[in-house]
Scaffold this motif. Structure first.
Motif, PDB file in Angstrom:
ATOM      1  N   UNK A 249       0.779  -1.220   0.014  1.00  0.00           N
ATOM      2  CA  UNK A 249       0.001  -0.166  -0.060  1.00  0.00           C
ATOM      3  C   UNK A 249       0.930   1.149   0.026  1.00  0.00           C
ATOM      4  N   UNK A 250       1.802   1.110   0.852  1.00  0.00           N
ATOM      5  CA  UNK A 250       2.893   2.698   0.922  1.00  0.00           C
ATOM      6  C   UNK A 250       3.511   2.637  -0.426  1.00  0.00           C
ATOM      7  N   UNK A 251       4.147   1.613  -0.937  1.00  0.00           N
ATOM      8  CA  UNK A 251       4.864   1.846  -2.174  1.00  0.00           C
ATOM      9  C   UNK A 251       4.001   2.138  -3.450  1.00  0.00           C
ATOM     10  N   UNK A 252       2.825   1.671  -3.271  1.00  0.00           N
ATOM     11  CA  UNK A 252       1.944   1.857  -4.609  1.00  0.00           C
ATOM     12  C   UNK A 252       1.509   3.544  -4.392  1.00  0.00           C
ATOM     13  N   UNK A 253       1.096   4.188  -3.463  1.00  0.00           N
ATOM     14  CA  UNK A 253       1.006   5.508  -3.008  1.00  0.00           C
ATOM     15  C   UNK A 253       2.291   6.315  -3.535  1.00  0.00           C
ATOM     16  N   UNK A 254       3.569   6.019  -3.101  1.00  0.00           N
ATOM     17  CA  UNK A 254       4.713   6.497  -3.592  1.00  0.00           C
ATOM     18  C   UNK A 254       5.061   6.526  -5.154  1.00  0.00           C
ATOM     19  N   UNK A 255       4.762   5.490  -5.726  1.00  0.00           N
ATOM     20  CA  UNK A 255       5.044   5.414  -7.098  1.00  0.00           C
ATOM     21  C   UNK A 255       3.908   6.045  -7.754  1.00  0.00           C
ATOM     22  N   UNK A 256       2.476   6.095  -7.268  1.00  0.00           N
ATOM     23  CA  UNK A 256       1.510   6.855  -7.990  1.00  0.00           C
ATOM     24  C   UNK A 256       1.846   8.510  -7.919  1.00  0.00           C
ATOM     25  N   UNK A 257       2.422   8.728  -6.903  1.00  0.00           N
ATOM     26  CA  UNK A 257       2.797  10.238  -6.646  1.00  0.00           C
ATOM     27  C   UNK A 257       3.865  10.676  -7.575  1.00  0.00           C
ATOM     28  N   UNK A 258       4.342   9.618  -8.298  1.00  0.00           N
ATOM     29  CA  UNK A 258       5.565  10.102  -9.010  1.00  0.00           C
ATOM     30  C   UNK A 258       5.044  10.044 -10.702  1.00  0.00           C
ATOM     31  N   UNK A 259       4.227   8.749 -10.924  1.00  0.00           N
ATOM     32  CA  UNK A 259       4.018   8.385 -12.223  1.00  0.00           C
ATOM     33  C   UNK A 259       2.484   8.398 -12.666  1.00  0.00           C
ATOM     34  N   UNK A 260       1.765   8.815 -11.469  1.00  0.00           N
ATOM     35  CA  UNK A 260       0.426   8.667 -11.679  1.00  0.00           C
ATOM     36  C   UNK A 260      -0.372   7.098 -11.524  1.00  0.00           C
ATOM     37  N   UNK A 261      -1.328   6.952 -10.795  1.00  0.00           N
ATOM     38  CA  UNK A 261      -1.801   5.632 -10.248  1.00  0.00           C
ATOM     39  C   UNK A 261      -2.138   4.970 -11.495  1.00  0.00           C
ATOM     40  N   UNK A 262      -2.640   5.455 -12.482  1.00  0.00           N
ATOM     41  CA  UNK A 262      -3.230   4.580 -13.793  1.00  0.00           C
ATOM     42  C   UNK A 262      -2.019   4.288 -14.819  1.00  0.00           C
ATOM     43  N   UNK A 263      -1.003   4.054 -13.997  1.00  0.00           N
ATOM     44  CA  UNK A 263       0.215   3.454 -14.901  1.00  0.00           C
ATOM     45  C   UNK A 263       0.463   2.166 -14.992  1.00  0.00           C
ATOM     46  N   UNK A 264       0.076   1.655 -16.262  1.00  0.00           N
ATOM     47  CA  UNK A 264       0.070   0.084 -16.378  1.00  0.00           C
ATOM     48  C   UNK A 264       1.402  -0.561 -16.634  1.00  0.00           C
ATOM     49  N   UNK A 265       1.534  -1.609 -16.171  1.00  0.00           N
ATOM     50  CA  UNK A 265       3.211  -2.194 -16.387  1.00  0.00           C
ATOM     51  C   UNK A 265       2.972  -3.586 -16.359  1.00  0.00           C
ATOM     52  N   UNK A 266       3.916  -4.247 -16.955  1.00  0.00           N
ATOM     53  CA  UNK A 266       4.017  -5.808 -16.927  1.00  0.00           C
ATOM     54  C   UNK A 266       5.225  -6.166 -16.127  1.00  0.00           C
ATOM     55  N   UNK A 267       4.922  -6.750 -14.977  1.00  0.00           N
ATOM     56  CA  UNK A 267       5.806  -7.139 -13.809  1.00  0.00           C
ATOM     57  C   UNK A 267       6.406  -8.394 -13.842  1.00  0.00           C
ATOM     58  N   UNK A 268       7.803  -8.404 -14.430  1.00  0.00           N
ATOM     59  CA  UNK A 268       8.342  -9.582 -14.705  1.00  0.00           C
ATOM     60  C   UNK A 268       9.467  -9.992 -13.689  1.00  0.00           C
ATOM     61  N   UNK A 269       9.102  -9.201 -12.515  1.00  0.00           N
ATOM     62  CA  UNK A 269      10.147  -9.452 -11.276  1.00  0.00           C
ATOM     63  C   UNK A 269      10.481 -10.902 -11.158  1.00  0.00           C
ATOM     64  N   UNK A 270       9.412 -11.600 -10.986  1.00  0.00           N
ATOM     65  CA  UNK A 270       9.452 -12.867 -10.535  1.00  0.00           C
ATOM     66  C   UNK A 270       9.919 -14.044 -11.710  1.00  0.00           C
ATOM     67  N   UNK A 271      10.218 -13.707 -12.696  1.00  0.00           N
ATOM     68  CA  UNK A 271      10.793 -14.561 -14.067  1.00  0.00           C
ATOM     69  C   UNK A 271      11.863 -15.286 -13.341  1.00  0.00           C
ATOM     70  N   UNK A 272      12.794 -14.699 -12.929  1.00  0.00           N
ATOM     71  CA  UNK A 272      14.004 -15.471 -12.366  1.00  0.00           C
ATOM     72  C   UNK A 272      13.648 -16.688 -11.445  1.00  0.00           C
ATOM     73  N   UNK A 273      12.401 -16.679 -10.827  1.00  0.00           N
ATOM     74  CA  UNK A 273      12.187 -17.619 -10.206  1.00  0.00           C
ATOM     75  C   UNK A 273      11.108 -18.682 -10.793  1.00  0.00           C
ATOM     76  N   UNK A 274      10.954 -18.530 -11.916  1.00  0.00           N
ATOM     77  CA  UNK A 274      10.212 -19.238 -12.773  1.00  0.00           C
ATOM     78  C   UNK A 274       8.689 -18.961 -12.847  1.00  0.00           C
ATOM     79  N   UNK A 275       8.338 -17.682 -12.509  1.00  0.00           N
ATOM     80  CA  UNK A 275       6.980 -17.313 -12.434  1.00  0.00           C
ATOM     81  C   UNK A 275       6.761 -16.525 -13.604  1.00  0.00           C
ATOM     82  N   UNK A 276       5.685 -16.515 -14.425  1.00  0.00           N
ATOM     83  CA  UNK A 276       5.192 -15.638 -15.606  1.00  0.00           C
ATOM     84  C   UNK A 276       5.007 -14.119 -15.106  1.00  0.00           C
ATOM     85  N   UNK A 277       5.226 -13.284 -16.180  1.00  0.00           N
ATOM     86  CA  UNK A 277       4.749 -12.131 -16.134  1.00  0.00           C
ATOM     87  C   UNK A 277       3.346 -11.831 -15.693  1.00  0.00           C
TER      88      UNK A 277
END
Length: 446
Positions: free
Chosen positions: A366-394
């Motif tokens: 919740x805290x991270x989302x508010x911080x990032x939204x204050x910089x980029x706007x909340x309606x900023x779409x993205x593909x999260x590939x953070x877990x690819x290294x652990x074999x999990x899909x985007x």
């Protein structure tokens, strides 16, 4: 004749000197260099198995060091001195013309990060490879920039030394109250002691105190069949059973595994025991920060700004969440389900070794989302590939709030939290994030 020869030699010397100066290539530092440094520090933290609160501290201080160097040259960002708790103004550069502030920022980031992890040699090897490449381009600029980065790093490290972390290393372990059925008990498979029971004594970055955002109380503990608490307990049990019926293709299972972010998962098979090491919740959000910065084509300065602001919100989020965890000291669903409902039931995710309420992953998301939204706007779409290294899909998200909602509910799907802990934790984190955003004055034109 001799005079003319002497003049000719002097002129020749200056021509050669000027030519050599021109041949010294400029040191070019980009946002990708910073992203790579963050990735490197993250990899070392995974290797060293830092628990989530401690990892958040490392990210915050390292980013602040880089930020304080960067904003000395920037016309867009302001120093955090006298804004962040007990941070005094950092030393100023003597001769700015000789300093590459981007290089100095990377030096400060790596030097502070190196001091806060165990495997210093891994950071040193990475740092030295950068040093060698920079020194070969422009030795004078490299030396001046490195020295300034180290000067700022020392200032930050002196500040770090007063945050009470060292003192908490010698404080007593958490005492388990086995007489009270509502109190937390160590959980399978390793039955570890509660980690970081004194984390609320760590100096916060922006919030006033660890107890500033105390959440609403959890439903009163009760094993009566019609009580709110018992209904939440049964929900964890039933949701766990239901999603397992869907098999590995279940969307709920995919969500739970994607947001697991447990730095140490222990697996026992007969006499065989092995561990899987992964990123922490904070590291996952640092990964999201990188993804978003790249999509936004954020430059070096804006990227450091985003990492720094978000990492402080996350670090304060952990301080707030841990304060509540060891105050309410609530028992985990797994323990009660095995005792009173089904002794063979296991959660989808491994229950982490600390009290249940509130969900820290929900708080920091919740805290991270508010911080990032204050910089980029909340309606900023993205593909999260953070877990690819652990074999999990985007996974795709249309906003930061959507990602934080999913991170929170993942704890219920995983069988490690009651619903109230996820919902209240998310509210707690968003309130904290709003406070951080409103009380930090980091942008010149803000």
């Amino acid at each position: 004749m001799k005079f003319r020869i002497k003049q000719l030699l002097v002129c020749t010397f200056f021509i050669i000197a000027i030519s050599c100066k021109k041949e010294a290539k400029e040191i070019v530092i980009t946002a990708n260099n910073y992203h790579n440094a963050v990735d490197q520090l993250t990899a070392v933290m995974v290797h060293d198995i830092f628990p989530p609160p401690v990892a958040s501290r490392i990210f915050a201080y390292s980013n602040i060091a880089a930020y304080e160097v960067m904003c000395q040259e920037s016309s867009e960002y302001k120093t955090l001195a006298n804004q962040v708790t007990e941070l005094k103004p950092v030393p100023k550069a003597g001769n700015k013309e000789n300093i590459n502030f981007k290089l100095a920022a990377l030096v400060a980031y790596l030097d502070v990060g190196k001091e806060l992890i165990f495997s210093e040699d891994r950071i040193i090897t990475y740092r030295d490879s950068l040093y060698n490449s920079w020194e070969n381009l422009d030795k004078d600029t490299f030396e001046a920039s490195k020295n300034h980065g180290l000067l700022i790093a020392k200032h930050i490290k002196d500040w770090i030394a007063t945050d009470n972390y060292k003192e908490t290393r010698t404080m007593p372990k958490f005492t388990v109250n086995s007489e009270d059925p509502s109190r937390w008990q160590p959980t399978p498979p390793d039955y570890m002691d509660g980690i970081e029971p004194h984390w609320n004594k760590i100096r916060p970055f922006v919030i006033d105190s660890a107890s500033q955002f105390i959440p609403e109380e959890h439903p009163k503990f009760s094993l009566e069949k019609d009580s709110d608490f018992y209904n939440e307990l049964l929900e964890v049990y039933n949701v766990g059973k239901e999603i397992k019926k869907g098999g590995d293709g279940s969307e709920e299972i995919a969500i739970a595994q994607f947001w697991d972010c447990n730095p140490y998962v222990s697996t026992h098979k007969g006499h065989l025991m092995f561990a899987t090491k992964k990123i922490t919740p904070g590291a996952h959000w640092m990964g999201i920060c990188k993804i978003v910065c790249k999509k936004d084509q954020a430059n070096f300065e804006k990227s450091i700004y985003a990492y720094t602001k978000t990492s402080m919100a996350i670090a304060d989020g952990f301080i707030s969440a841990w304060d509540e965890k060891y105050r309410s000291n609530l028992i985990r669903p797994e323990t009660l389900i095995n005792q009173y409902v089904d002794e063979n039931w296991t959660p989808l995710l491994q229950t982490p070794p600390f009290p249940e309420y509130t969900s820290a992953h929900s708080v920091i998301s919740g805290a991270a989302a508010i911080s990032l939204a204050s910089i980029f706007g909340d309606n900023f779409s993205f593909d999260d590939d953070t877990e690819l290294v652990y074999g999990l899909p985007v996974r795709h998200f249309s906003s930061f709030s959507q990602a934080s909602n999913e991170a929170a509910i993942s704890r219920l799907y995983g069988g490690i939290h009651y619903r109230t802990a996820t919902q209240t934790g998310l509210t707690q984190g968003r309130n904290l994030g709003k406070f951080v955003v409103e009380h930090l004055d980091m942008e010149v034109n803000n």
